[in-house]
Design a protein around this motif. Structure first.
Motif, PDB file in Angstrom:
ATOM      1  N   ARG A   1      11.906  -2.672  -7.648  1.00  0.00           N
ATOM      2  CA  ARG A   1      11.062  -3.928  -7.285  1.00  0.00           C
ATOM      3  C   ARG A   1      10.483  -3.561  -5.959  1.00  0.00           C
ATOM      4  N   VAL A   2       9.145  -3.773  -5.910  1.00  0.00           N
ATOM      5  CA  VAL A   2       8.249  -3.570  -4.664  1.00  0.00           C
ATOM      6  C   VAL A   2       8.464  -4.898  -3.908  1.00  0.00           C
ATOM      7  N   THR A   3       8.767  -5.044  -2.560  1.00  0.00           N
ATOM      8  CA  THR A   3       9.204  -6.254  -2.024  1.00  0.00           C
ATOM      9  C   THR A   3       7.981  -6.514  -0.861  1.00  0.00           C
ATOM     10  N   SER A   4       7.139  -5.829  -0.671  1.00  0.00           N
ATOM     11  CA  SER A   4       6.198  -5.990   0.497  1.00  0.00           C
ATOM     12  C   SER A   4       4.865  -5.101   0.279  1.00  0.00           C
ATOM     13  N   GLY A   5       3.904  -5.586   0.921  1.00  0.00           N
ATOM     14  CA  GLY A   5       2.363  -4.944   0.550  1.00  0.00           C
ATOM     15  C   GLY A   5       1.779  -5.588  -0.357  1.00  0.00           C
ATOM     16  N   ASN A   6       0.614  -5.023  -0.561  1.00  0.00           N
ATOM     17  CA  ASN A   6      -0.289  -5.576  -1.653  1.00  0.00           C
ATOM     18  C   ASN A   6       0.420  -5.748  -3.086  1.00  0.00           C
ATOM     19  N   ASP A   7       1.447  -4.812  -3.496  1.00  0.00           N
ATOM     20  CA  ASP A   7       2.168  -4.886  -4.677  1.00  0.00           C
ATOM     21  C   ASP A   7       3.388  -5.685  -4.899  1.00  0.00           C
ATOM     22  N   ALA A   8       3.681  -6.428  -3.704  1.00  0.00           N
ATOM     23  CA  ALA A   8       4.930  -7.156  -3.834  1.00  0.00           C
ATOM     24  C   ALA A   8       5.206  -8.001  -5.080  1.00  0.00           C
ATOM     25  N   ASN A   9       6.452  -7.972  -5.597  1.00  0.00           N
ATOM     26  CA  ASN A   9       6.909  -8.429  -6.839  1.00  0.00           C
ATOM     27  C   ASN A   9       6.252  -7.864  -8.085  1.00  0.00           C
ATOM     28  N   SER A  10       5.961  -6.543  -7.785  1.00  0.00           N
ATOM     29  CA  SER A  10       5.802  -5.741  -8.941  1.00  0.00           C
ATOM     30  C   SER A  10       7.092  -4.654  -8.980  1.00  0.00           C
ATOM     31  N   TYR A  11       6.912  -3.923 -10.077  1.00  0.00           N
ATOM     32  CA  TYR A  11       7.869  -2.970 -10.396  1.00  0.00           C
ATOM     33  C   TYR A  11       7.288  -1.590 -10.568  1.00  0.00           C
ATOM     34  N   TYR A  12       8.001  -0.622 -10.195  1.00  0.00           N
ATOM     35  CA  TYR A  12       7.300   0.857 -10.506  1.00  0.00           C
ATOM     36  C   TYR A  12       8.694   1.821 -10.892  1.00  0.00           C
TER      37      TYR A  12
END
Length: 89
Positions: free
Chosen positions: A23-34
């Motif tokens: 899970r991405v927790t910060s930045g423009n992609d917060a709350n997305s997964y990679y």
């Protein structure tokens, strides 16, 4: 996803986590997964993805409590002999 019931969403999240997505927790992609192995234009990386084994498989077999020896009962405790605790301030 507004159309997923809570149970289906929980199952979906287990799948996402099981395949190693983070899970991405910060930045423009917060709350997305990679995943470093799931990138646009890099289809050849997908073959290296592996599903993590379920934790229950890593714990070993379930114990057979019938094989354990019966423990003797705990000795009786004299509650009056216990030192009383002082009340908290």
């Amino acid at each position: 996803p507004a159309m997923l019931s809570p149970w289906k969403f929980a199952s979906f999240m287990r799948q996402v986590n099981g395949w190693g997505f983070v899970r991405v927790t910060s930045g423009n992609d917060a709350n997305s997964y990679y995943s470093e192995l799931f990138l646009r234009g890099k289809r050849s990386l997908v073959r290296f993805m592996e599903r993590k084994p379920a934790i229950r498989n890593m714990l070993g077999p379930e114990p057979n409590f019938a094989e354990y020896k019966t423990l003797p009962p705990n000795p009786e405790v004299d509650l009056k002999a216990l030192i009383p605790l002082s009340p908290l301030p």
